[in-house]
Design a protein around this motif. Sequence first.
Motif, PDB file in Angstrom:
ATOM      1  N   ALA A 122      68.232  -0.518  73.820  1.00 40.95           N
ATOM      2  CA  ALA A 122      67.870  -1.641  72.496  1.00 40.95           C
ATOM      3  C   ALA A 122      68.626  -0.927  71.051  1.00 40.95           C
ATOM      4  O   ALA A 122      69.444  -1.876  70.610  1.00 40.95           O
ATOM      5  N   LYS A 123      68.973  -0.170  71.334  1.00 36.48           N
ATOM      6  CA  LYS A 123      69.303   0.612  70.385  1.00 36.48           C
ATOM      7  C   LYS A 123      70.921   0.105  70.525  1.00 36.48           C
ATOM      8  O   LYS A 123      71.850   0.244  69.747  1.00 36.48           O
ATOM      9  N   LEU A 124      71.364   0.456  71.999  1.00 33.01           N
ATOM     10  CA  LEU A 124      73.058   0.384  72.446  1.00 33.01           C
ATOM     11  C   LEU A 124      73.206  -1.342  71.840  1.00 33.01           C
ATOM     12  O   LEU A 124      74.570  -1.280  70.921  1.00 33.01           O
ATOM     13  N   ARG A 125      72.148  -2.301  71.887  1.00 33.03           N
ATOM     14  CA  ARG A 125      72.759  -3.412  71.483  1.00 33.03           C
ATOM     15  C   ARG A 125      72.431  -3.720  70.259  1.00 33.03           C
ATOM     16  O   ARG A 125      73.763  -4.594  69.913  1.00 33.03           O
ATOM     17  N   LYS A 126      71.534  -2.768  69.425  1.00 35.13           N
ATOM     18  CA  LYS A 126      71.732  -2.513  67.940  1.00 35.13           C
ATOM     19  C   LYS A 126      73.072  -1.714  67.346  1.00 35.13           C
ATOM     20  O   LYS A 126      73.637  -2.014  65.973  1.00 35.13           O
ATOM     21  N   GLY A 127      73.907  -1.656  68.198  1.00 34.08           N
ATOM     22  CA  GLY A 127      75.700  -0.684  68.041  1.00 34.08           C
ATOM     23  C   GLY A 127      74.797   0.495  67.415  1.00 34.08           C
ATOM     24  O   GLY A 127      76.013   1.657  67.731  1.00 34.08           O
ATOM     25  N   ASP A 128      74.252   0.850  67.942  1.00 25.53           N
ATOM     26  CA  ASP A 128      73.407   3.036  66.918  1.00 25.53           C
ATOM     27  C   ASP A 128      74.300   3.420  68.570  1.00 25.53           C
ATOM     28  O   ASP A 128      74.231   3.531  70.152  1.00 25.53           O
TER      29      ASP A 128
ATOM     30  N   THR B 171      80.620  -6.623  74.855  1.00 18.09           N
ATOM     31  CA  THR B 171      80.535  -4.687  75.261  1.00 18.09           C
ATOM     32  C   THR B 171      78.951  -4.180  74.967  1.00 18.09           C
ATOM     33  O   THR B 171      78.298  -3.224  76.495  1.00 18.09           O
ATOM     34  N   LEU B 172      78.692  -4.453  74.055  1.00 19.12           N
ATOM     35  CA  LEU B 172      77.186  -4.414  73.975  1.00 19.12           C
ATOM     36  C   LEU B 172      75.832  -4.728  74.305  1.00 19.12           C
ATOM     37  O   LEU B 172      75.463  -4.038  74.706  1.00 19.12           O
ATOM     38  N   VAL B 173      76.213  -6.210  75.510  1.00 15.00           N
ATOM     39  CA  VAL B 173      75.484  -6.834  75.991  1.00 15.00           C
ATOM     40  C   VAL B 173      75.513  -6.043  77.241  1.00 15.00           C
ATOM     41  O   VAL B 173      74.418  -5.631  78.183  1.00 15.00           O
ATOM     42  N   LYS B 174      76.692  -5.513  77.644  1.00 12.66           N
ATOM     43  CA  LYS B 174      77.049  -5.050  79.338  1.00 12.66           C
ATOM     44  C   LYS B 174      76.555  -3.703  78.816  1.00 12.66           C
ATOM     45  O   LYS B 174      75.787  -3.059  79.761  1.00 12.66           O
ATOM     46  N   ALA B 175      76.511  -3.068  78.419  1.00  7.18           N
ATOM     47  CA  ALA B 175      76.056  -1.559  77.832  1.00  7.18           C
ATOM     48  C   ALA B 175      74.242  -1.528  77.840  1.00  7.18           C
ATOM     49  O   ALA B 175      73.719  -0.684  78.363  1.00  7.18           O
ATOM     50  N   GLY B 176      73.624  -2.748  77.156  1.00  6.73           N
ATOM     51  CA  GLY B 176      72.247  -3.042  77.152  1.00  6.73           C
ATOM     52  C   GLY B 176      71.820  -3.340  78.699  1.00  6.73           C
ATOM     53  O   GLY B 176      71.108  -2.340  79.376  1.00  6.73           O
ATOM     54  N   ALA B 177      72.563  -3.662  78.985  1.00  3.46           N
ATOM     55  CA  ALA B 177      72.111  -4.049  80.293  1.00  3.46           C
ATOM     56  C   ALA B 177      72.271  -2.726  81.357  1.00  3.46           C
ATOM     57  O   ALA B 177      71.925  -2.285  82.119  1.00  3.46           O
ATOM     58  N   ALA B 178      73.332  -2.209  81.187  1.00  5.65           N
ATOM     59  CA  ALA B 178      73.388  -0.638  81.639  1.00  5.65           C
ATOM     60  C   ALA B 178      72.928   0.544  81.595  1.00  5.65           C
ATOM     61  O   ALA B 178      72.160   0.959  82.260  1.00  5.65           O
TER      62      ALA B 178
END
Length: 188
Positions: free
Chosen positions: A144-150, A97-104
């Motif tokens: 990048a913050k999304l990938r870190k879970g922020d 989910t984080l990978v998809k969110a980072g790409a999005a």
Amino acid sequence: MPVPIRRLVVALTLCCALVAGATACSGSTQSKSTDTGMAAVPVADTPSPSTSAEKQKFAKTRFVANAGLAAGATYQWIVKPWKAGKFKKGAHGRTFTLVKAGAAGAFAYNRLKAAKRNAQGDPLLSKAIAPLTAGIDALKDLPAKLRKGDGNAASAFDDVINKVKQAGAGAGAPVTDRVPSAGQLTGG
């Protein structure tokens, strides 16, 4: 050593194709003429709208398309998972989910920048989007913050998208969410 005839035919065919391709590519910017004695006519590179009204119309259309793609990607792959709690530690499928969110997020940032450029072609849209420029530029670091879970990054994306939608609606260019395909999201 004799060379089989098949290899010679294949080699000759490839050489001819390369020479023909190189010849065709080298003359693409030159003007073309015929042997009938007619004057050379230059080939136009890109068509462009002739009037400022057409430019403005296309600017609004492009703005709506780009902002709609950004809004759709943000809602589908950032806001919905964020509201469902999929960014929290220990959530099932969190990494994917984080990978998809980072790409999005990267896709949405790119489309918002394009929408901002499109808005500059229309006087009313440019006035409406001008206050949002800093907010759009602030989204640059959010993937990048999304990938870190922020989790705050998701709400920031949602806020900027909603402000862009409101600005578009106020300028006569209502934006609706358009969810991009996975190929569009990854650039494929």
